[in-house]
Motif scaffolding. Structure first.
Motif, short mmCIF file in Angstrom:
data_model
loop_
_atom_site.label_atom_id
_atom_site.label_comp_id
_atom_site.label_asym_id
_atom_site.label_seq_id
_atom_site.Cartn_x
_atom_site.Cartn_y
_atom_site.Cartn_z
N SER A 1 0.73 -1.28 -0.19
CA SER A 1 0.21 -0.04 0.17
C SER A 1 0.96 1.28 -0.03
N GLN A 2 0.93 1.91 -1.17
CA GLN A 2 1.78 3.32 -1.11
C GLN A 2 1.32 4.15 -0.24
N THR A 3 -0.14 4.39 -0.31
CA THR A 3 -0.68 5.46 0.71
C THR A 3 -0.16 5.42 2.02
N GLU A 4 -0.19 3.93 2.47
CA GLU A 4 0.01 3.63 3.90
C GLU A 4 1.47 3.38 4.07
N HIS A 5 2.15 3.23 2.94
CA HIS A 5 3.87 2.93 3.10
C HIS A 5 4.03 1.64 4.11
N SER A 6 3.05 0.77 3.43
CA SER A 6 2.99 -0.65 4.40
C SER A 6 2.92 -1.70 3.38
N PHE A 7 3.39 -2.91 4.02
CA PHE A 7 3.31 -4.32 3.24
C PHE A 7 2.15 -4.86 4.01
N TYR A 8 1.16 -5.56 3.24
CA TYR A 8 0.23 -6.42 3.94
C TYR A 8 0.77 -7.93 3.33
N ILE A 9 0.83 -8.78 4.28
CA ILE A 9 1.70 -10.12 3.92
C ILE A 9 0.57 -11.31 4.36
N LEU A 10 0.22 -12.08 3.40
CA LEU A 10 -0.67 -13.40 3.64
C LEU A 10 0.14 -14.64 3.65
N PRO A 11 0.76 -14.97 4.77
CA PRO A 11 1.25 -16.56 4.66
C PRO A 11 0.32 -17.62 5.11
N LYS A 12 0.91 -18.70 5.06
CA LYS A 12 0.09 -19.99 5.76
C LYS A 12 1.01 -20.52 6.63
N THR A 13 0.45 -21.31 7.73
CA THR A 13 1.07 -22.09 8.57
C THR A 13 1.60 -23.38 8.09
N CYS A 14 2.75 -23.47 8.66
CA CYS A 14 3.69 -24.74 8.15
C CYS A 14 3.96 -25.59 9.49
N PRO A 15 3.91 -27.02 9.27
CA PRO A 15 3.78 -27.59 7.77
C PRO A 15 2.34 -27.93 7.57
N ALA A 16 1.51 -27.80 8.56
CA ALA A 16 0.04 -27.97 8.35
C ALA A 16 -0.95 -27.58 7.20
N ARG A 17 -0.53 -26.39 7.10
CA ARG A 17 -0.88 -25.78 5.81
C ARG A 17 -2.41 -25.23 6.01
N ASP A 18 -2.98 -25.39 7.39
CA ASP A 18 -4.43 -25.29 7.40
C ASP A 18 -4.87 -24.12 8.08
N LYS A 19 -4.06 -23.01 8.44
CA LYS A 19 -4.39 -21.69 8.65
C LYS A 19 -3.69 -20.71 7.76
N ALA A 20 -4.49 -19.41 7.64
CA ALA A 20 -3.75 -18.49 6.92
C ALA A 20 -4.00 -17.22 7.95
N VAL A 21 -2.86 -16.25 8.03
CA VAL A 21 -2.85 -15.18 8.88
C VAL A 21 -2.52 -13.82 7.64
N VAL A 22 -2.76 -12.60 8.39
CA VAL A 22 -2.05 -11.57 7.45
C VAL A 22 -1.55 -10.66 8.57
N TYR A 23 -0.25 -10.14 8.12
CA TYR A 23 0.35 -9.05 9.08
C TYR A 23 0.55 -7.78 8.02
N ARG A 24 0.59 -6.72 8.80
CA ARG A 24 0.77 -5.43 8.53
C ARG A 24 2.21 -5.16 8.69
N TYR A 25 3.14 -4.65 7.82
CA TYR A 25 4.69 -4.36 8.15
C TYR A 25 4.66 -2.76 7.84
N ARG A 26 4.45 -1.81 8.72
CA ARG A 26 4.73 -0.56 8.41
C ARG A 26 6.14 -0.18 8.33
N LEU A 27 6.47 0.80 7.04
CA LEU A 27 7.62 0.96 6.72
C LEU A 27 8.12 2.41 7.64
N ASP A 28 7.16 3.27 7.72
CA ASP A 28 7.45 4.57 8.27
C ASP A 28 7.91 4.35 9.75
#
Length: 442
Positions: free
Chosen positions: A415-442
């Motif tokens: 997100s350029q306006t927020e200067h942030s990455f939003y990242i969707l990974p999955k849990t390993c090794p089960a691969r049965d859940k997903a989460v979203v993190y925000r990584y703010r660069l400012d």
């Protein structure tokens, strides 16, 4: 299509880096997904716009699911009084349980409407658009209806018979691997594979790469590429005396795989992809001939790429690749591409804008799979773990920034306006859940 995901989970246990990171926020707590039905490498399952995060998944069956199938679910989250609140909508209860093909991709258009393509493996477009901007409570179906009987024929007998040229809002028929991308103006694009001659027998359907752009003002999709005339028996067309189709890439001896797009500051379109050799007797997960092309103006008709034009140099013709790729444009206009040679570390390639030449391939740290560039020109790599790496233009990669633990297959958006990455990974090794993190660069 499975190799890239499994490699991602194998690398998820790499140590967390100690470099100083920006502000990290857990945006979406672990959400249950189908461990068998959501392991693709092609999908674009996350987008963020105007403070709203949208994600989509395949989820396990429940009492409301059509027997023998799984679900497709869309979620949207935004902050209310500093707390993330999520709305969840199930858009399909008869998604085929196909680990590598039927996963959803989504993106917001310039006006905030959310577009979702899902449940596609040689099927007509299954495609919905939110009824209101930034609202996932109701969707309008803009695809081509498929009956449960037709889905059962694919699920049980591996047969598809859709001879028409396509009746959905997006051009084409017998679609696989839809992925959404946006240029700097926020205009929406989608890449996909389709059957150029869908009325023919299985081996004669001429599978090609399609790219289409969305006009948010007229709410119409327009195919990108060159025109191919179709003959009698190629496709069923209603009311057309001289039928044709628009194609981005096609070669009679090969099938293009996972056209991945990025756009420079002039909104020229850049694309990378690989080819599957039809004579190889290999599965579609084994591809060759990495290729690249640039369209200075995607609105203009262009030549159709084939397996000879646009090959990225430095690779022998028998070098084999996984299908996943990543593409970004550097601050100076250089092209940055990640490829996955099978059995080796992922490679980062750089096309020098000034000279038009490709540099030597370099290993990505921790075999990072995705690359993005922020508004300050810093280049970022995303690896399992999660681990993020940063370098300024012309600099070296930093030590890793660590987020979470035992997370794989990161899907980041910026997100350029927020200067942030939003990242969707999955849990390993089960691969049965997903989460979203925000990584703010400012």
């Amino acid at each position: 299509m499975k190799l890239g995901f499994h490699l991602s989970c194998l690398l998820a246990g790499l140590g967390i880096g100690l470099a100083q990171a920006g502000e990290v926020e857990l945006v979406m707590s672990p959400f249950e997904i189908s461990p068998q039905g959501d392991v693709s490498v092609f999908a674009t399952p996350i987008d963020v716009q105007n403070g709203v995060v949208a994600v989509a998944f395949v989820t396990a069956p429940d009492v409301d699911t059509t027997p023998g199938y799984v679900n497709t679910v869309v979620r949207a989250g935004s902050q209310v009084n500093g707390i993330w609140q999520w709305t969840t909508t199930r858009i399909d209860t008869h998604t085929l349980l196909d680990p590598y093909h039927t996963q959803p991709s989504l993106a917001f258009d310039r006006n905030g409407y959310l577009h979702v393509a899902y449940n596609l493996h040689n099927l007509p477009w299954q495609y919905v658009v939110s009824h209101q901007p930034y609202d996932v409570s109701q969707f309008d179906f803009n695809g081509q209806p498929v009956t449960l009987g037709q889905l059962d024929e694919l699920r049980l007998a591996n047969k598809t018979h859709y001879p028409d040229a396509g009746k959905a809002a997006i051009p084409g028929n017998q679609i696989t691997y839809p992925a959404f991308f946006k240029n700097h103006a926020g205009d929406l694009y989608v890449s996909y594979r389709f059957a150029m001659r869908p009325a023919r027998g299985w081996e004669e359907r001429a599978r090609a790469a399609g790219v289409a752009r969305y006009d948010a003002d007229t709410r119409n999709w327009i195919a990108v590429g060159g025109s191919v005339p179709l003959g009698a028996g190629d496709a069923e067309y209603a009311g057309k005396s001289n039928p044709s189709t628009t194609v981005f890439a096609y070669d009679p001896g090969y099938i293009p795989y996972l056209v991945t797009l990025a756009f420079d500051t002039d909104d020229a379109l850049h694309a990378v992809w690989t080819w599957w050799d039809r004579a190889s007797n290999e599965s579609g997960a084994v591809t060759v001939l990495p290729s690249y092309r640039k369209l200075a103006d995607p609105k203009q008709s262009s030549a159709i790429a084939n397996a000879v034009t646009g090959r990225i140099p430095g690779w022998p013709t028998n070098a084999v690749f996984n299908t996943a790729k990543s593409l970004a444009i550097a601050a100076n206009g250089d092209v940055l591409a990640i490829l996955e040679p099978q059995g080796r570390n992922r490679k980062l390639l750089r096309l020098d804008r000034a000279t038009g030449t490709w540099g030597a391939a370099e290993d990505t740290p921790y075999s990072a799979s995705k690359i993005l560039v922020d508004r300050d020109g810093n280049e970022w790599l995303f690896a399992s773990g999660l681990n993020l790496f940063k370098r300024a233009p012309g600099g070296n990669w930093s030590r890793p920034f660590g987020i979470g633990r035992n997370l794989g297959d990161p899907r980041p958006v910026y997100s350029q306006t927020e200067h942030s990455f939003y990242i969707l990974p999955k849990t390993c090794p089960a691969r049965d859940k997903a989460v979203v993190y925000r990584y703010r660069l400012d």
